[in-house]
Design a protein around this motif. Structure first.
Motif, short mmCIF file in Angstrom:
data_model
loop_
_atom_site.label_atom_id
_atom_site.label_comp_id
_atom_site.label_asym_id
_atom_site.label_seq_id
_atom_site.Cartn_x
_atom_site.Cartn_y
_atom_site.Cartn_z
N ALA A 161 0.87 -1.30 0.22
CA ALA A 161 0.09 0.02 0.24
C ALA A 161 1.12 1.56 -0.42
O ALA A 161 1.48 1.56 1.16
CB ALA A 161 -0.87 0.04 1.52
N ALA A 162 0.54 2.05 -1.19
CA ALA A 162 1.18 3.58 -1.04
C ALA A 162 2.31 3.23 -1.12
O ALA A 162 3.64 4.75 -1.12
CB ALA A 162 0.76 4.78 0.19
N GLU A 193 3.94 5.94 -4.34
CA GLU A 193 3.53 7.21 -3.85
C GLU A 193 4.75 7.29 -2.61
O GLU A 193 5.73 8.53 -2.93
CB GLU A 193 2.19 7.82 -2.56
CG GLU A 193 0.95 7.47 -3.91
CD GLU A 193 0.43 6.09 -4.04
OE1 GLU A 193 -0.23 5.64 -5.11
OE2 GLU A 193 0.59 4.69 -3.64
N GLN A 194 5.07 6.41 -1.87
CA GLN A 194 5.99 6.83 -1.34
C GLN A 194 7.67 7.71 -2.12
O GLN A 194 8.22 8.52 -1.63
CB GLN A 194 6.60 5.61 0.01
CG GLN A 194 7.55 5.59 0.82
CD GLN A 194 7.44 4.45 1.75
OE1 GLN A 194 7.51 3.04 1.71
NE2 GLN A 194 8.40 4.68 2.38
N VAL A 241 7.53 10.53 -3.99
CA VAL A 241 7.64 11.56 -2.79
C VAL A 241 9.57 12.08 -2.81
O VAL A 241 10.03 13.23 -2.64
CB VAL A 241 6.90 11.86 -1.26
CG1 VAL A 241 7.66 12.71 -0.64
CG2 VAL A 241 5.59 11.38 -1.50
N TRP A 242 9.52 11.50 -2.74
CA TRP A 242 11.48 10.99 -2.72
C TRP A 242 12.27 11.88 -3.76
O TRP A 242 12.98 12.75 -4.07
CB TRP A 242 11.95 10.07 -2.47
CG TRP A 242 12.10 9.11 -0.22
CD1 TRP A 242 11.37 8.62 -0.03
CD2 TRP A 242 12.63 9.80 0.46
NE1 TRP A 242 11.34 7.80 1.27
CE2 TRP A 242 11.89 9.62 1.16
CE3 TRP A 242 13.70 10.92 0.31
CZ2 TRP A 242 12.45 9.71 2.98
CZ3 TRP A 242 13.94 11.53 1.68
CH2 TRP A 242 13.57 10.82 2.91
N PRO A 278 6.61 9.87 3.94
CA PRO A 278 6.24 9.69 2.74
C PRO A 278 5.32 9.01 2.76
O PRO A 278 5.21 7.99 3.11
CB PRO A 278 7.53 10.08 2.25
CG PRO A 278 8.52 10.10 2.93
CD PRO A 278 8.23 9.74 3.80
N ALA A 279 3.66 9.27 2.77
CA ALA A 279 2.59 8.95 1.94
C ALA A 279 2.08 7.69 3.39
O ALA A 279 1.34 6.85 3.02
CB ALA A 279 3.39 8.15 0.62
#
Ligand SMILES: Nc1nc2c(ncn2[C@@H]2O[C@H](COP(=O)(O)OP(=O)(O)OP(=O)(O)O)[C@@H](O)[C@H]2O)c(=O)[nH]1
Ligand SMILES: Nc1nc2c(ncn2[C@@H]2O[C@H](COP(=O)(O)OP(=O)(O)OP(=O)(O)O)[C@@H](O)[C@H]2O)c(=O)[nH]1
Ligand SMILES: [Mg+2]
Ligand SMILES: [Mg+2]
Lengths: 276, 289
Positions: free
Chosen positions: A116-117, A120-121, A124-125, B137-138
């Motif tokens: 999950a995500a 997205e994580q 962001v980086w 993040p996230a």
């Protein structure tokens, strides 16, 4: 103070074991230390401790000259693997930032298509570090994402592909098989083996670190280690045992959750910290 | 594996038909190695071995031809006894019951929140989760995705983790939820500022369960980590995660021995149904290898 006796060696044994050094490696280290102390006639407690730190650091010595492997023909492919939650995704973000600051053009490949995500994580980086980014939708094939990322890197003139993979337990054969496939697909896309396959290890880990190194080493062709979370209190002594058996140089150290918190591994630092 | 080690140690003794104190000490040394290799804390192992020796003498191991089996039984029973009884869920006198999830970075808190939520739904309860990790993040997105997967609402908000927690408990009361599960950011036990933040979150909502989520691979530092969270928060339980790997999980014994905090649940996989009640029998077998 200053008395060399059996008590000292049992104190040293306790310190090594408390640092997550295995029983077998601790015995090995102390037996070598006794030999060295006798041979060189070391007569003080400080002298013995200094000798011990030197002995431990020298097990890693050959790592110091190595940064990460840079190929003759870019882009470099550095793949990040390891069990769940050790810091793979965060390490990629930090490394991307470091590469940018050296004028390089890294591309992040969102190879964790499962958790999950996760995509997205990593995204962001990519934003934080200014790196390029290639991802697909969750549930898509991880190896395909890495393949597309390599193609995109070549097309865009990126210098480095940092490929994230999903955390997995080495006891799950289907997941390890999937990882092997990702490595082979990457090899095909690159026309050579990945320039680095980095096994990320959490410094809090005890004896299971050895199991992780064995299994991931076997399946993914691990070329080096990243030790994360050394900003905590864990010493990472399980690493000492890895050096002799498996020849896995420790390349990088994660020292926190921020984008700057990444350093090259230093054996002297490691040995001193072990007894701090 | 301990059984195999001890059989080796005792095989020569069987021929002699009796055990000396030296023989028993050699056997105890094997137990020590097994326990340390299982990541049991050094200090805990020391005390543990002393108790084992006492029991071995008490049960007259010196006179026994099945000493290896007896010793394994003594060790196993001692671990089971140390790990303690099952502890039922601490329901609040009036809803919502608040569960606070805490621990080091990457231990499995966010995933465990969703697993517990799913468990409660299956039990006919109405849980809500609060996304109080505003740092990773996230992280909020991760909890939202998991919330969708298990059919449980996730409260997200602006401001600080304490602000979000306060809003969440208001909303949980407003919606007549039975349980509010609060996800928090991973933090170092030695980070005073973040440990204070955790205590502030707890104070803002008033918790009935305060669970330390611990990775089963954790080594010698398990004791320092657990002690710090215990001192700052007062834990009601430990969740040990990633037991689907092959870490022996000796940290469980260390934490229980030093802090007295009982293990309540076990994480056995990444999926949201991979949560089990803790079993001291099964854990003892695993630690012994
Ligand atoms: N204190 C500290 N935390 C770290 C470090 N590296 C990573 N973390 C934290 O550890 C947690 C897990 O990091 P991730 O990068 O998501 O780990 P991962 O290996 O990608 O996890 P999975 O993909 O779920 O297997 C996050 O909260 C990170 O901020 C470090 O060097 N020090
Ligand atoms: N194999 C396995 N993986 C698990 C288990 N519990 C959690 N995970 C995985 O461990 C990794 C970290 O889980 P998270 O829930 O993100 O951990 P966290 O404690 O919230 O991490 P931070 O918020 O960064 O401190 C993810 O890849 C999870 O899927 C488990 O019981 N078994
Ligand atoms: Mg990741
Ligand atoms: Mg989390």
């Amino acid at each position: 103070r200053g008395v060399i006796d059996e008590n000292l060696y049992s104190v040293l044994e306790e310190e090594l074991l408390l640092a997550d050094t295995s029983v077998a490696v601790t015995e090995e280290i102390l037996s070598e230390l006794r030999d060295a102390v006798r041979k060189d006639k070391v007569t003080t407690v400080d002298g013995i401790r200094e000798r011990l730190r030197h002995e431990i650091a020298s097990r890693f010595d050959w790592d110091r000259v190595k940064g990460l492997n840079e190929p003759a023909v870019p882009p470099a492919l550095w793949l990040f693997v390891g069990v769940n939650g050790v810091g793979k995704t965060t390490t990629i973000g930090k490394l991307a930032s470091s590469l940018k600051s050296k004028g390089k053009r890294p591309l992040l490949a969102a190879g964790d298509t499962f958790r999950a995500a996760a995509i997205e994580q990593l995204q962001v980086w990519a934003e934080r570090s200014g790196a390029d980014f290639v991802g697909a939708s969750p549930g898509s094939d991880s190896a395909s994402v890495v393949f597309s990322a390599i193609e995109a890197a070549k097309a865009r003139g990126c210098t480095h592909v940092l490929a994230d993979t999903a955390g997995r337990q080495h006891t799950k054969s289907a997941l390890m098989t999937e990882l092997g496939k990702t490595v082979r697909v990457a090899e095909k896309a690159m026309g050579r083996a990945p320039d680095e396959v980095l096994l990320v290890l959490d410094a809090n880990t005890g004896q299971n670190a050895v199991r992780q190194a064995e299994e991931f080493g076997h399946i993914a062709g691990v070329t080096g280690l990243v030790l994360t979370k050394v900003d905590g209190t864990a010493k990472g002594g399980a690493l000492i045992g890895l050096q002799r058996g498996l020849h896995l140089p420790v390349k990088l150290v994660g020292t926190g959750e921020g984008i700057e918190d990444l350093r090259l591994f230093d054996p002297k630092w490691f040995a001193e910290r072990l007894f701090a | 594996r301990l059984t195999r080690r001890l059989t080796g140690v005792f095989s020569s003794l069987r021929r002699q038909g009796r055990l000396s104190e030296d023989d028993v000490n050699n056997a105890l040394r094997e137990v020590r190695v097994a326990v340390l290799e299982a990541d049991v804390n050094y200090g805990v192992a020391k005390d543990f071995l002393a108790r084992i020796k006492e029991k071995a003498v008490g049960e007259n191991l010196f006179g026994s031809l099945t000493a290896d089996q007896t010793l394994v039984r003594i060790v196993r029973d001692e671990i089971v006894e140390l790990l303690g009884e099952d502890v039922p869920f601490h329901w609040a006198p009036a809803p919502p019951t608040v569960v606070l999830m805490a621990g080091l970075q990457g231990s499995g808190k966010t995933t465990t929140c969703a697993k517990l939520a799913r468990w409660l739904v299956k039990d006919g309860k109405k849980p809500m989760m609060a996304a109080c990790d505003l740092q990773r993040p996230a992280a909020v997105h991760q909890l939202q995705v998991l919330g969708e997967q298990v059919g449980v609402p996730v409260h997200t908000g602006q401001g600080s983790p304490v602000d979000v927690a306060k809003e969440a408990i208001q909303r949980a009361r407003h919606l007549f939820c039975d349980v509010l599960i609060v996800d928090t950011a991973g933090r170092l036990a030695m980070d005073a500022e973040l440990m204070n933040e955790l205590a502030a979150i707890e104070k803002a909502v008033g918790s009935h369960e305060r669970l330390l989520v611990l990775d089963a691979t954790i080594g010698q530092e398990s004791v320092n980590v657990a002690q710090a969270f215990q001192d700052r928060l007062g834990l009601t339980g430990v969740v040990i995660t990633k037991l689907d790997g092959d870490a022996r999980g000796g940290a469980v014994l260390s934490v229980r021995a030093v802090t007295g905090v009982p293990v309540r649940y076990v994480g056995t996989g990444e999926a949201t149904d991979a949560l089990e009640r803790f079993s001291s029998e099964r854990m003892a077998g695993r630690i012994l290898g």
